[in-house]
Design an enzyme around this catalytic site. Structure first.
Site, mmCIF file in Angstrom:
data_model
loop_
_atom_site.group_PDB
_atom_site.id
_atom_site.type_symbol
_atom_site.label_atom_id
_atom_site.label_comp_id
_atom_site.label_asym_id
_atom_site.label_seq_id
_atom_site.Cartn_x
_atom_site.Cartn_y
_atom_site.Cartn_z
ATOM 1 N N HIS A 81 -8.624 -10.892 -14.846
ATOM 2 C CA HIS A 81 -7.963 -10.460 -16.073
ATOM 3 C C HIS A 81 -6.469 -10.389 -15.806
ATOM 4 O O HIS A 81 -6.038 -10.113 -14.680
ATOM 5 C CB HIS A 81 -8.489 -9.077 -16.496
ATOM 6 C CG HIS A 81 -7.980 -8.618 -17.822
ATOM 7 N ND1 HIS A 81 -8.331 -9.215 -19.006
ATOM 8 C CD2 HIS A 81 -7.132 -7.602 -18.150
ATOM 9 C CE1 HIS A 81 -7.732 -8.589 -20.012
ATOM 10 N NE2 HIS A 81 -6.994 -7.605 -19.510
ATOM 11 N N SER A 82 -5.667 -10.649 -16.815
ATOM 12 C CA SER A 82 -4.218 -10.538 -16.701
ATOM 13 C C SER A 82 -3.715 -9.620 -17.796
ATOM 14 O O SER A 82 -4.312 -9.508 -18.869
ATOM 15 C CB SER A 82 -3.551 -11.915 -16.811
ATOM 16 O OG SER A 82 -3.841 -12.512 -18.065
ATOM 17 N N CYS A 113 0.807 -1.220 0.000
ATOM 18 C CA CYS A 113 0.000 0.000 0.000
ATOM 19 C C CYS A 113 0.841 1.271 0.000
ATOM 20 O O CYS A 113 0.314 2.355 -0.242
ATOM 21 C CB CYS A 113 -0.944 -0.003 1.200
ATOM 22 S SG CYS A 113 -2.315 -1.172 1.008
ATOM 23 N N ASP A 119 -14.585 4.343 1.818
ATOM 24 C CA ASP A 119 -13.763 3.177 1.530
ATOM 25 C C ASP A 119 -14.285 2.348 0.366
ATOM 26 O O ASP A 119 -13.528 1.622 -0.270
ATOM 27 C CB ASP A 119 -13.661 2.282 2.778
ATOM 28 C CG ASP A 119 -12.858 2.954 3.880
ATOM 29 O OD1 ASP A 119 -11.799 3.524 3.554
ATOM 30 O OD2 ASP A 119 -13.284 2.929 5.036
ATOM 31 N N LYS A 151 0.861 3.569 -3.268
ATOM 32 C CA LYS A 151 -0.251 4.397 -3.730
ATOM 33 C C LYS A 151 0.244 5.738 -4.260
ATOM 34 O O LYS A 151 1.282 6.244 -3.838
ATOM 35 C CB LYS A 151 -1.234 4.654 -2.584
ATOM 36 C CG LYS A 151 -2.135 3.466 -2.250
ATOM 37 C CD LYS A 151 -3.200 3.876 -1.260
ATOM 38 C CE LYS A 151 -4.192 2.747 -0.999
ATOM 39 N NZ LYS A 151 -5.264 3.155 -0.075
ATOM 40 N N ASP A 185 -8.845 -2.591 -5.331
ATOM 41 C CA ASP A 185 -7.554 -2.304 -4.719
ATOM 42 C C ASP A 185 -6.480 -3.055 -5.498
ATOM 43 O O ASP A 185 -6.721 -4.168 -5.983
ATOM 44 C CB ASP A 185 -7.538 -2.744 -3.252
ATOM 45 C CG ASP A 185 -6.337 -2.192 -2.494
ATOM 46 O OD1 ASP A 185 -6.477 -1.128 -1.895
ATOM 47 O OD2 ASP A 185 -5.275 -2.829 -2.536
#
Length: 742
Positions: free
Chosen positions: A527-528, A398, A439, A401, A456
């Site tokens: 998904h990739s 995180c 959130d 970000k 996220d």
């Protein structure tokens, strides 16, 4: 022109020889290659110091080598795992976790398993000495119980080699003040220390007798029994604590590896430590036997001496050129066996001596070996190396970000970018949107079913992609829990570099499945995509009731309660730099693996007025969001901020996540009332980006105090860190109190 892909070197096992390779890589890296170390534990216990530690001559932390920290300093990828199988033809490794690795060059220094240790032994008192790191806690626990009188003082040591003899002496020393403790050494063969002279064997027997240790030899095959150990003749030796210290045996998967093995199943190598029949696999230590030296004992001395040769030959193999060096084992070497009382038995060329001087020599040799690998210690922290930090780039998790002021400018302040309410808000279908800065979003689906949804993503914060995905999934679900909702479904987004493999993608998927299965979340798809830096992300859908928790709603008088300690960003940064001890790392991983489900339920039941999860904007950033949404202020007590083990110590020498610098502008809304001892460390924690951090809630005071006083709830560590104050246009949003006020 086709781009040359990096060659892949896998170091399997953190044995003595492999440590020399890591130390060399710190001083002289091999550029342009991918190097991975696989070891079952982040730290290994140096076997030569075990008897001294059990006898009370060394503290435990003085006997460990932090292989993960060494790998980080060497810029080597580290996986906390073990080898389950090798296919030398396909050049692949399967790990115990289910992961697969490809290699161009492989080095095996994985040790061995216990000889004559039956599979599925049912006697709970048996403690196999191999693997040592796993056995150590059980051994110490058994000694403590015997000393406390809660365990049968009959102790059996199985095996009369050097390990068994030293352990018997060590236990006698550890239990010197327990007169009822009986220690017996049981040996299948007719002699103890079978690879030394008869005179040395007899001296060892005399010392064992002198120290009150009963020795029984020539017992034949020994097998576990429900009440102890049974001999080939049917005799039973009873004991509740049984240390199985027989010789080394090869791992069962070695014969199926496609590599040439000895008659007893060990890998067969040439003098260059390269496995026979292959040009890409090397082996050292207990794992292998050199074909020209079949009588060389499986001793740590030889493993240590093999290290420089292994290092040079691996480098030549990675270059694809260069002459391989031969290993020449010495014909004899000095054996030093601790007798647990500050003395040692020295054996060299058939001659023996026993005394304090030999223990001092052994201690000097062992501590010098440990010091070469510089395990991180609190009193020797140096802090971040700017050159290494520049090479490593940004931290993952995180802390990766986008800086909050950039995000705020792009979404909320730029001309034409102010988010507008969707038409669904007017129709009552959308409750919470981007404009609310909460959130997650909330909308009403068909049949009036209210759905909460969040997304996220972040780049890896560690080398183990399965671990990263597992914690990433838990982190993504936190936004759902923070709103008092229950996560139900998820979509996965995986980004891998062009040279990424199916193994990497499988690792990400395996970690995500593990986490979501425990949370009761079903993965619907995903998904990739090809990216420069690996990325793992999730969109999570949940169910929510009619009274969600939001960031707004905090009321003056509420107490601010935090559900997890702080410091993951600091610890992860230090780990990348090789200066986070294994026990601190383990604490941070355990915290990140803990979901916020229990904390959210408690806050909902206690009538919390507002709640948010703590992630990339740190405690201060997320607290400011909550206070702004409720149009209130707060006082935070820096002295009461809970910290993960090691977080304050590492912050004190300069460790911080790369994302923390972008959070500095939050301090413009802060006033520090006093500048006591907690100020600097507390501010570092306030600005530390949290990966899978806890929840922060504004709770009515009577409920908050009762929550702290109640019995601990699994998955939570509630701490009151401040109080909500009325709004004031003339005061900062947050007042910091560091506990120094009169």
């Amino acid at each position: 022109m086709t781009r040359k892909l990096p060659r892949k070197l896998v170091l399997a096992g953190g044995g003595h020889a492999q440590l020399a390779v890591l130390r060399s890589l710190i001083m002289a890296p091999i550029p342009g290659n991918e190097i991975t170390l696989v070891n079952p534990h982040r730290e290994t216990f140096y076997s030569g110091m075990l008897p001294g530690m059990l006898a009370g001559l060394f503290p435990r932390d003085a006997c460990t080598i932090d292989v993960a920290a060494l790998a980080a300093r060497a810029r080597v990828r580290f996986l906390e795992d073990a080898v389950a199988a090798v296919d030398s033809g396909e050049r692949t490794i399967r790990l115990v976790s289910g992961a697969n690795l490809d290699f161009d060059v492989l080095s095996l220094d994985i040790g061995a398993r216990m000889q004559d240790m039956p599979d599925g032994a049912t006697n709970p008192g048996i403690i196999p000495v191999r693997p040592l790191t796993s056995a150590l806690t059980r051994i110490q626990h058994a000694v403590a119980e015997i000393r406390a009188g809660t365990r049968d003082p009959e102790l059996l040591v199985i095996g009369g080699g050097a390990a068994g003899v030293e352990l018997a002496f060590a236990f006698r020393a550890a239990l010197r003040d327990v007169p009822e403790a009986n220690i017996s050494l049981l040996q299948s063969a007719s002699q103890v220390l079978p690879d030394v002279s008869r005179a040395a064997q007899q001296r060892a027997l005399d010392l064992l007798e002198q120290y009150g240790i009963e020795v029984r030899r020539g017992l034949g095959r020994l097998e576990p029994d429900a009440s102890g150990v049974r001999t080939a003749a049917g005799e039973i030796f009873r004991g509740q604590t049984i240390l199985w210290a027989t010789g080394a045996a090869p791992f069962s998967w070695l014969p199926t590896s496609g590599l040439v093995t000895t008659a007893d199943g060990f890998l067969l190598t040439g003098r260059d430590l390269r496995c026979r029949g292959t040009d890409s696999v090397f082996a050292a230590g207990d794992t292998a036997q050199i074909d020209q030296f079949p009588m060389t004992p499986r001793s740590g001395v030889h493993a240590v001496r093999q290290g420089p040769v292994l290092n040079q030959n691996l480098r030549a193999a990675m270059r694809g050129r260069g002459r391989l060096q031969p290993y020449r084992p010495q014909k004899d070497f000095l054996r030093l066996l601790s007798t647990g009382d500050g003395r040692a038995l020295a054996i060299y060329r058939g001659r023996t001596r026993h005394g304090k001087i030999w223990w001092q020599l052994k201690k000097q040799i062992d501590t010098r070996f440990l010091s070469q690998h510089r395990p991180p210690r609190v009193d020797s922290f140096t802090g971040p190396d700017p050159r290494m930090q520049e090479e490593m780039g940004d931290c993952g998790g995180c802390s990766a970000k986008v800086a909050p002021e950039i995000l705020d400018q792009a979404i909320f302040k730029s001309t034409g970018n102010e988010p507008s309410d969707p038409t669904g808000r007017e129709q009552g279908r959308v409750t919470i949107t981007l404009a609310d800065r909460d959130d997650a979003a909330i909308f009403t689906a068909a049949a009036n079913r209210r759905v909460v949804v969040t997304t996220d993503a972040f780049p890896p914060f560690a080398d183990d992609l399965a671990l990263v995905a597992e914690i990433g999934a838990i982190n993504a679900a936190s936004d759902i829990y923070a709103m008092g909702a229950t996560p139900r479904q998820a979509l996965v987004l995986a980004g891998l570099p062009a040279q990424g493999t199916a193994n990497d993608l499988a690792a990400l998927q395996r970690g995500a499945q593990k986490a979501f299965a425990e949370l009761g979340v079903e993965i619907l798809g995903g998904h990739s995509v090809k990216v420069e830096t690996p990325l793992i992300g999730f969109t999570v859908f949940g169910e929510i009731g009619d009274d969600p928790l939001t960031k707004g709603g905090a009321q003056p008088g509420d107490l601010l309660v935090l559900s997890k300690p702080l410091g993951t960003g600091i610890l992860l940064a230090a780990a990348r730099g090789g200066e986070c001890p294994a026990n601190w790392w383990a604490s941070s991983i355990a915290s990140m693996r803990q979901s916020n489900a229990s904390a959210a339920e408690v806050f909902r039941q206690t009538g919390a007025h507002a709640c948010t999860d703590i992630s990339g904007f740190g405690l201060l950033g997320h607290a400011l969001e909550m206070l702004a949404a409720g149009e209130v202020r707060a006082r935070l007590d820096l002295a009461k901020l809970p910290a993960l083990p090691g977080a304050r110590e590492l912050a004190a020498v300069g460790w911080s996540a790369t994302g923390s610098e972008a959070l500095q502008p939050y301090l413009e809304e802060v006033e520090l009332e006093a500048k006591g001892v907690h100020a600097a460390g507390g501010i570092a924690l306030l600005l530390d980006p949290q990966t899978s951090g806890g929840l922060l809630a504004a709770v009515p005071p009577e409920k908050a105090v009762g929550l702290i006083q109640a019995d601990p709830i699994e998955g939570t560590d509630f701490q009151i860190i401040g109080e909500v104050l009325p709004a004031s246009f003339q005061s900062p949003r947050v007042i910091l109190d560091d506990g120094a006020r009169a």
